[in-house]
Design a protein around this motif. Sequence first.
Motif, PDB file in Angstrom:
ATOM      1  N   ARG A 129       0.838  -1.208   0.000  1.00  0.00           N
ATOM      2  CA  ARG A 129       0.000   0.000   0.000  1.00  0.00           C
ATOM      3  C   ARG A 129       0.872   1.257   0.000  1.00  0.00           C
ATOM      4  N   ILE A 130       1.963   1.230   0.718  1.00  0.00           N
ATOM      5  CA  ILE A 130       2.884   2.366   0.742  1.00  0.00           C
ATOM      6  C   ILE A 130       3.488   2.571  -0.649  1.00  0.00           C
ATOM      7  N   GLU A 131       3.926   1.486  -1.274  1.00  0.00           N
ATOM      8  CA  GLU A 131       4.501   1.576  -2.615  1.00  0.00           C
ATOM      9  C   GLU A 131       3.469   2.086  -3.623  1.00  0.00           C
ATOM     10  N   GLU A 132       2.225   1.647  -3.487  1.00  0.00           N
ATOM     11  CA  GLU A 132       1.149   2.110  -4.367  1.00  0.00           C
ATOM     12  C   GLU A 132       0.937   3.617  -4.230  1.00  0.00           C
ATOM     13  N   ALA A 133       0.923   4.110  -2.999  1.00  0.00           N
ATOM     14  CA  ALA A 133       0.754   5.545  -2.763  1.00  0.00           C
ATOM     15  C   ALA A 133       1.944   6.329  -3.314  1.00  0.00           C
ATOM     16  N   GLU A 134       3.157   5.818  -3.112  1.00  0.00           N
ATOM     17  CA  GLU A 134       4.337   6.506  -3.639  1.00  0.00           C
ATOM     18  C   GLU A 134       4.304   6.569  -5.158  1.00  0.00           C
ATOM     19  N   GLU A 135       3.877   5.497  -5.804  1.00  0.00           N
ATOM     20  CA  GLU A 135       3.772   5.506  -7.264  1.00  0.00           C
ATOM     21  C   GLU A 135       2.686   6.489  -7.720  1.00  0.00           C
TER      22      GLU A 135
END
Length: 149
Positions: free
Chosen positions: A56-62
């Motif tokens: 979820r963190i990686e998704e938000a960063e992308e």
Amino acid sequence: MTTHIGAHLAAVDALCARALPGRPDPSGGPGTPAGPAHQVVELRASEEFWDADQSRIEEAEEEFGVELEVLVRALAGRWGEPEVLDLTGHLERSALGEPVPPPLDTLCGYVRTLHTWRIPGGWMGVGLAHSGRELPRRLIAAVAAGTPR
């Protein structure tokens, strides 16, 4: 993914049209410092990630990275290609107690790079901010008198 480019461009236009404060002005709310000859606004923030998994963190960063790219392209269409300012050196100087001009003195603590343009009376920049794994990712815009250095 939904981009908020129209709202971001309107906020940038309003920020660039606004008179810069002559003294510190915290009225912009949390995370939106203003002071002599500068102002920073939050264009958008994610949720906090206290219990989030890494995906979820990686998704938000992308998502925020793509949104920044779209905004940079739109602003480059207006003002030309931006100067990309790495704030690492500013953070190092700040940590050593050396002077760093505002708002870079504040921004360097949570923004790695700023995409900046010269505008009448100074400069404006956009970047991504975050202060730690659990904290929100934020898309910010800043204006200031002078030249970003």
